[in-house]
Design an enzyme around this catalytic site. Sequence first.
Site, PDB file in Angstrom:
ATOM      1  N   ARG A 114     -18.710  -7.109  11.600  1.00 25.50           N
ATOM      2  CA  ARG A 114     -17.486  -7.323  12.377  1.00 25.50           C
ATOM      3  C   ARG A 114     -16.884  -8.690  12.040  1.00 25.50           C
ATOM      4  O   ARG A 114     -17.597  -9.671  11.830  1.00 25.50           O
ATOM      5  CB  ARG A 114     -17.830  -7.264  13.865  1.00 25.50           C
ATOM      6  N   THR A 411      -8.989   2.309  11.530  1.00 20.62           N
ATOM      7  CA  THR A 411     -10.344   2.608  11.078  1.00 20.62           C
ATOM      8  C   THR A 411     -10.487   3.865  10.233  1.00 20.62           C
ATOM      9  O   THR A 411      -9.588   4.696  10.138  1.00 20.62           O
ATOM     10  CB  THR A 411     -11.386   2.664  12.219  1.00 20.62           C
ATOM     11  N   GLU A 431      -8.161  -2.653  11.616  1.00 18.46           N
ATOM     12  CA  GLU A 431      -7.561  -2.508  12.949  1.00 18.46           C
ATOM     13  C   GLU A 431      -6.284  -1.692  12.895  1.00 18.46           C
ATOM     14  O   GLU A 431      -6.362  -0.489  12.778  1.00 18.46           O
ATOM     15  CB  GLU A 431      -7.351  -3.856  13.639  1.00 18.46           C
ATOM     16  N   GLU A 455      -7.743  -8.076  13.300  1.00 19.55           N
ATOM     17  CA  GLU A 455      -8.823  -7.728  14.224  1.00 19.55           C
ATOM     18  C   GLU A 455      -8.855  -8.585  15.481  1.00 19.55           C
ATOM     19  O   GLU A 455      -9.393  -8.170  16.511  1.00 19.55           O
ATOM     20  CB  GLU A 455     -10.164  -7.851  13.496  1.00 19.55           C
ATOM     21  N   ASP A 458      -8.039  -7.340  18.925  1.00 25.11           N
ATOM     22  CA  ASP A 458      -8.997  -6.574  19.732  1.00 25.11           C
ATOM     23  C   ASP A 458      -9.599  -7.435  20.843  1.00 25.11           C
ATOM     24  O   ASP A 458     -10.272  -6.920  21.730  1.00 25.11           O
ATOM     25  CB  ASP A 458     -10.122  -6.013  18.858  1.00 25.11           C
ATOM     26  N   SER A 483     -15.235  -3.909  20.101  1.00 28.66           N
ATOM     27  CA  SER A 483     -14.793  -2.772  19.304  1.00 28.66           C
ATOM     28  C   SER A 483     -15.102  -1.477  20.039  1.00 28.66           C
ATOM     29  O   SER A 483     -15.913  -1.449  20.961  1.00 28.66           O
ATOM     30  CB  SER A 483     -15.524  -2.782  17.950  1.00 28.66           C
ATOM     31  N   SER A 484     -14.434  -0.410  19.606  1.00 26.80           N
ATOM     32  CA  SER A 484     -14.760   0.937  20.087  1.00 26.80           C
ATOM     33  C   SER A 484     -15.453   1.774  19.020  1.00 26.80           C
ATOM     34  O   SER A 484     -15.760   2.945  19.273  1.00 26.80           O
ATOM     35  CB  SER A 484     -13.481   1.659  20.537  1.00 26.80           C
ATOM     36  N   GLY A 506      -9.811   5.886  15.279  1.00 24.11           N
ATOM     37  CA  GLY A 506      -8.964   6.248  16.405  1.00 24.11           C
ATOM     38  C   GLY A 506      -8.844   5.224  17.507  1.00 24.11           C
ATOM     39  O   GLY A 506      -8.504   5.589  18.634  1.00 24.11           O
ATOM     40  N   GLY A 507      -9.123   3.933  17.243  1.00 21.53           N
ATOM     41  CA  GLY A 507      -8.999   2.938  18.299  1.00 21.53           C
ATOM     42  C   GLY A 507      -9.935   3.240  19.451  1.00 21.53           C
ATOM     43  O   GLY A 507     -11.056   3.720  19.258  1.00 21.53           O
TER      44      GLY A 507
END
Length: 600
Positions: A114, A411, A431, A455, A458, A483-484, A506-507
């Site tokens: 990350r 993503t 992102e 990023e 986020d 993050s998801s 997909g966020g």
Amino acid sequence: MRPFLSLITLALLTACATQAPVSHWRYTIPEQPESASGYTEKPGWAITRQAVAAANPLATDAGHQILRAGGSALDAAIAVQLVLGLVEPQSSGIGGGAFLLHFDGQRVQAFDGRETAPAGAHSDQFLNTDGKPLPFDDAVLSGQSVGVPGAVRMLEAAHRQHGALPWAQLFAPAITLAEQGFKVSPRLHTLLQADPHLRKDTLAARFFYTPQGQAWPVGHVLRNPEYAHVLRRIAAEGSRALHEGPVAQAIVARTAQAPRPGSLNLQDLRDYQPRERKALCFDHVARARAYRLCGFPPPSSGHIAIGQILGLLSHTTAQGPELVDGLPSPDWLHRYTEASRLAFADRAQYVADPDFVSAPGGDWRSLLAPDYLQQRSQLIGGQAMKVAPAGQPAASPSAFAPMPTQPEYGTSHISVVDAQGRAVAMTTTIEAAFGSRRMVTTDPARPGGFLLNNELTDFSLAPADAQGRPVANRVEPGKRPRSSMSPTLVFDQATGQLVLTAGSPGGAIIIHFTGKVLVGTLHWGLNVQQAVNLPNFANLGGPVLLESQRWPGSTVQALQARGHEVRQSDMTSGLQAIERTPTGWFGAADPRREGVVRGD
């Protein structure tokens, strides 16, 4: 057509970095598909020994060729990622980050690549002069949105442990395609044409668009010699070539440009280190079979939220069948929505970079404790609760303010299994589509380059609430944004055998896309392609979100009768998954994107 690149020469460039034997395999450019964009039915792919599932056929093929050349699952994932950065630049690349779950046949490891906030970042950097958060697009299109890229250095660290082929050999497909060109796909063309911001970047406009400002048409052969140049350096020198020297200087220069120049500097790039974290695993029972579900711990919120939703649902009672005419029933959707509200309330309250924020009770598993979820499930009734409160896992009150809802994008996901029983689930990102819309080149006379992430958006744009309580996921120097991303590996609890590798872009809705596949396969007995094909649904704490034109009016009306606000929209998941079968493996690619599965 045979590439001009000598892989033996490439491998010798990094002989000092690895003792792996040099393969005599040569990368061959495959025939490129020209199917239309949109929703394209896919049958799923039955495979015997090894498989790659990725979001673009060229990327999938690169990973497949690496497996056939004797590469490991990890080797294949690296080759896939490098090609995705070329052919799917809107979603991921060497200017971004990734979470990688790796199974070596015995243990699961979580490699955290990350991005991090620069040392000069500060918690109010996304506030206007009036103290209010910037409009989201203004934050994205700023140098301040760019985090220190982490994907390449993380992949290098994972390769030291699990690579079978030399590091340099894995770059051959992407370098060859960058030099000889690839055909612009329908999806890339559509996103380029629709994006309102990418043309504002001079380098990107010159590369991705005609002189008249139109996206290159579908089938146009696009070459990226600058990307090939950068990859050659990384192949020869390792991640140092990205984090130091001319490439690093070019990254810093781009982030320092207006609007809102960022603070990222050469020291930030030199200092970046990936993390190897302990995978977050929990047990789950479906159809009288016990599974072990492993995913990424914080700074990802994905696996915790999925685990909470599944656990909360296990404490609710179905009012009839969960599938009706092949679709989730309104009653099941209601219970799922309410469980999601509770999970997202905890996500907003607690989850952030564990190097900066402590888990409730000192253990992130407190959010998945059966007693805690049983207690939280009592809040699920017959009507929508509208607003869900955060809980107090481990009886531990939080001093933080909940993070306000804000957009998340982007993503790509890669799933791989190899013939030796190793597996990868990796979700990778810059992102937003095309990231911060800042293209990097070391030589403006050489076309192309790569895009930088955005990023840091986020993080919560607002660092505190009106009472002054800090948000756990606020900007801080060196911190990794929440993050998801939800790369997932599923195991049979009794035998330890790998059952499934899956994930999606997909966020924030990644959580629901991945959850849909887990429910569909483990609970409803669907094969993984059938589960991927199910219409999408989600809840982020507000309205029920349903995929447009995929649900009957009766479902919408039934949810509205329970007090839900329902919104329908395109929900473009990009699920890539591979499941074990009695005869080998079965792979799935999302019909909403261009991905395919290849294997032997």
